[in-house]
Design a protein around this motif. Sequence first.
Motif, PDB file in Angstrom:
ATOM      1  N   ILE A 284     -14.275   7.984  -1.589  1.00 11.89           N
ATOM      2  CA  ILE A 284     -14.286   6.516  -1.595  1.00 11.89           C
ATOM      3  C   ILE A 284     -12.869   5.957  -1.438  1.00 11.89           C
ATOM      4  N   LYS A 285     -11.943   6.768  -0.928  1.00 13.49           N
ATOM      5  CA  LYS A 285     -10.547   6.320  -0.897  1.00 13.49           C
ATOM      6  C   LYS A 285     -10.330   5.108   0.012  1.00 13.49           C
ATOM      7  N   ASN A 286     -11.135   4.972   1.088  1.00 16.11           N
ATOM      8  CA  ASN A 286     -10.991   3.794   1.953  1.00 16.11           C
ATOM      9  C   ASN A 286     -11.343   2.517   1.202  1.00 16.11           C
ATOM     10  N   SER A 287     -12.453   2.564   0.462  1.00 16.67           N
ATOM     11  CA  SER A 287     -12.849   1.413  -0.359  1.00 16.67           C
ATOM     12  C   SER A 287     -11.772   1.083  -1.384  1.00 16.67           C
ATOM     13  N   MET A 288     -11.220   2.125  -2.008  1.00 16.80           N
ATOM     14  CA  MET A 288     -10.181   1.921  -3.024  1.00 16.80           C
ATOM     15  C   MET A 288      -8.946   1.292  -2.386  1.00 16.80           C
ATOM     16  N   TYR A 289      -8.562   1.813  -1.224  1.00 17.59           N
ATOM     17  CA  TYR A 289      -7.345   1.317  -0.569  1.00 17.59           C
ATOM     18  C   TYR A 289      -7.456  -0.162  -0.220  1.00 17.59           C
ATOM     19  N   PHE A 290      -8.521  -0.548   0.481  1.00 14.43           N
ATOM     20  CA  PHE A 290      -8.617  -1.933   0.937  1.00 14.43           C
ATOM     21  C   PHE A 290      -8.768  -2.909  -0.227  1.00 14.43           C
ATOM     22  N   THR A 291      -9.491  -2.511  -1.263  1.00 14.38           N
ATOM     23  CA  THR A 291      -9.625  -3.382  -2.434  1.00 14.38           C
ATOM     24  C   THR A 291      -8.286  -3.539  -3.141  1.00 14.38           C
ATOM     25  N   PHE A 292      -7.577  -2.430  -3.348  1.00 16.31           N
ATOM     26  CA  PHE A 292      -6.253  -2.492  -3.980  1.00 16.31           C
ATOM     27  C   PHE A 292      -5.278  -3.309  -3.131  1.00 16.31           C
ATOM     28  N   TYR A 293      -5.384  -3.119  -1.820  1.00 18.07           N
ATOM     29  CA  TYR A 293      -4.479  -3.840  -0.923  1.00 18.07           C
ATOM     30  C   TYR A 293      -4.668  -5.348  -1.064  1.00 18.07           C
ATOM     31  N   PHE A 294      -5.941  -5.804  -1.052  1.00 19.53           N
ATOM     32  CA  PHE A 294      -6.204  -7.232  -1.192  1.00 19.53           C
ATOM     33  C   PHE A 294      -5.778  -7.752  -2.566  1.00 19.53           C
ATOM     34  N   ALA A 295      -6.023  -6.954  -3.609  1.00 16.94           N
ATOM     35  CA  ALA A 295      -5.637  -7.370  -4.961  1.00 16.94           C
ATOM     36  C   ALA A 295      -4.117  -7.541  -5.060  1.00 16.94           C
ATOM     37  N   GLU A 296      -3.395  -6.622  -4.432  1.00 18.33           N
ATOM     38  CA  GLU A 296      -1.922  -6.694  -4.482  1.00 18.33           C
ATOM     39  C   GLU A 296      -1.391  -7.844  -3.631  1.00 18.33           C
ATOM     40  N   ARG A 297      -1.934  -8.021  -2.423  1.00 19.06           N
ATOM     41  CA  ARG A 297      -1.433  -9.052  -1.521  1.00 19.06           C
ATOM     42  C   ARG A 297      -1.871 -10.463  -1.919  1.00 19.06           C
ATOM     43  N   LEU A 298      -3.116 -10.591  -2.397  1.00 24.06           N
ATOM     44  CA  LEU A 298      -3.646 -11.925  -2.703  1.00 24.06           C
ATOM     45  C   LEU A 298      -3.300 -12.389  -4.116  1.00 24.06           C
ATOM     46  N   LEU A 299      -3.360 -11.476  -5.092  1.00 20.86           N
ATOM     47  CA  LEU A 299      -3.214 -11.876  -6.492  1.00 20.86           C
ATOM     48  C   LEU A 299      -2.050 -11.189  -7.199  1.00 20.86           C
ATOM     49  N   ASP A 300      -1.177 -10.542  -6.421  1.00 18.22           N
ATOM     50  CA  ASP A 300       0.012  -9.878  -6.991  1.00 18.22           C
ATOM     51  C   ASP A 300      -0.347  -8.839  -8.055  1.00 18.22           C
ATOM     52  N   ALA A 301      -1.434  -8.129  -7.862  1.00 21.43           N
ATOM     53  CA  ALA A 301      -1.838  -7.088  -8.813  1.00 21.43           C
ATOM     54  C   ALA A 301      -0.764  -6.006  -8.876  1.00 21.43           C
ATOM     55  N   PRO A 302      -0.423  -5.539 -10.084  1.00 18.82           N
ATOM     56  CA  PRO A 302       0.632  -4.525 -10.236  1.00 18.82           C
ATOM     57  C   PRO A 302       0.156  -3.123  -9.854  1.00 18.82           C
ATOM     58  N   ILE A 303      -0.099  -2.938  -8.572  1.00 17.10           N
ATOM     59  CA  ILE A 303      -0.546  -1.638  -8.069  1.00 17.10           C
ATOM     60  C   ILE A 303       0.634  -0.953  -7.376  1.00 17.10           C
ATOM     61  N   PRO A 304       1.031   0.230  -7.847  1.00 17.89           N
ATOM     62  CA  PRO A 304       2.189   0.909  -7.254  1.00 17.89           C
ATOM     63  C   PRO A 304       2.013   1.152  -5.758  1.00 17.89           C
ATOM     64  N   LEU A 305       3.065   0.932  -4.987  1.00 21.86           N
ATOM     65  CA  LEU A 305       3.015   1.141  -3.541  1.00 21.86           C
ATOM     66  C   LEU A 305       2.702   2.598  -3.195  1.00 21.86           C
ATOM     67  N   LYS A 306       3.141   3.505  -4.065  1.00 18.89           N
ATOM     68  CA  LYS A 306       2.865   4.928  -3.829  1.00 18.89           C
ATOM     69  C   LYS A 306       1.361   5.198  -3.844  1.00 18.89           C
ATOM     70  N   ILE A 307       0.627   4.487  -4.694  1.00 16.28           N
ATOM     71  CA  ILE A 307      -0.828   4.674  -4.779  1.00 16.28           C
ATOM     72  C   ILE A 307      -1.481   4.203  -3.492  1.00 16.28           C
ATOM     73  N   LEU A 308      -1.045   3.058  -2.975  1.00 13.29           N
ATOM     74  CA  LEU A 308      -1.563   2.568  -1.703  1.00 13.29           C
ATOM     75  C   LEU A 308      -1.263   3.567  -0.585  1.00 13.29           C
ATOM     76  N   ASP A 309      -0.083   4.156  -0.641  1.00 15.21           N
ATOM     77  CA  ASP A 309       0.304   5.145   0.373  1.00 15.21           C
ATOM     78  C   ASP A 309      -0.560   6.399   0.265  1.00 15.21           C
ATOM     79  N   ASP A 310      -0.849   6.829  -0.971  1.00 18.21           N
ATOM     80  CA  ASP A 310      -1.677   8.028  -1.188  1.00 18.21           C
ATOM     81  C   ASP A 310      -3.113   7.834  -0.710  1.00 18.21           C
TER      82      ASP A 310
END
Length: 388
Positions: A284-310
């Motif tokens: 489910i990594k694609n689902s995780m990536y896009f959701t995390f990406y939107f959370a970080e870009r839209l609401l400044d969620a504190p998601i490490p960039l390394k996690i998005l890269d992984d």
Amino acid sequence: MKVKKFLKENLVLLYCTRVTINKDISDKVIELLKEKLNWRYILEKAKVHNIQALLYYNLKRINLKEILSCEVIMKLENLYKRYIIESLRYEKELNRILEKFYKNNLKVILFKGYSLEKVYSNLIYLRGVGDIDLLVRKEDMFKCEKMLDELGYVLYYKEEINVSKIAEWLLWVLFRERKRKILLHPMYIHPQVKIPLEIHTTVFEGVLFQKIEMKDIWENAQFSQLGEVNTLILSPEDMLLSLCPHLSINHNFELKLIGDITNIVTYYTINWEYVVKKSYEYRIKNSMYFTFYFAERLLDAPIPLKILDDLKPWRIKRILFFKLFKDVENFFDDKFLPKLLSKMGRDGIPIGASIFMAENIRDVIRIFTLLVLFLINKVFKGGIKVVE
């Protein structure tokens, strides 16, 4: 968040989809409210994304009466009061159900909505709930049904996907999967209180997700106080792993649910190594990536960039999102790619989003095959049956 990319009205919505607003955000909202805004648009989008209560709560905290018209205030205030009344009604009923279950030694995990009460500062009405979701062990389903019957609940519906013998044989030859009958989670309702109750036996349901072992999820569950009942909820990591696919495939990237993800990673200390490991294991990594990406870009969620890269998906998928569709700029547009994909489907199966979120070519072929087989079944027998 790159402010210049969004309409002023959309910025108001994004800034107000937060439980806590710091002074910097508060000052930005005050400046925006001094300008001429299209409040019809704001109220419409707040309704679409289920954030009316959060919008009112945050505007009220920055003294909206001095800025907004009486008509806008009245609309938001009425919706806000309705959310509070509904939330109290649901919470009272949930406590009644949990007390009954725990008195009879039936362990359940509070799933989705009410399990997020802590991350909403114990103000769950800000999020709003449309049903009650409980996770039960498969072997406890009979006992659970008996308890619900004693509580006055009746089966509202359950979905059965019946697979013909030909389809069953093809599934086994192609994917080594045996699917004679797939029972999705049943919904119950109380004739008097009219509150929907969904009983789950797994965090992923339906033909599009991989079967996972629930042992680890039950072992990781944590106790949380809800009213007078000390009940189990998912660990923060398992919350993320269950909510991200649900949001990206079934809920059109709804802003309220992106807010859930943001609030979870803000409130809890997350074991990111576990999240990444399980994302690959559950495919489910694609689902995780896009959701995390939107959370970080839209609401400044504190998601490490390394996690998005992984979790980064295929390059072609990133190009489709970030080049052709101008990143998150068109998030509030009904023609935004993820929304269109989520709407592509039949019989409640979101075909477009499922294919886009697939991990590899094998999964894409598998999804296509399953869907074609279920359509063929409709010509003969089987398909999806709704049992009332």
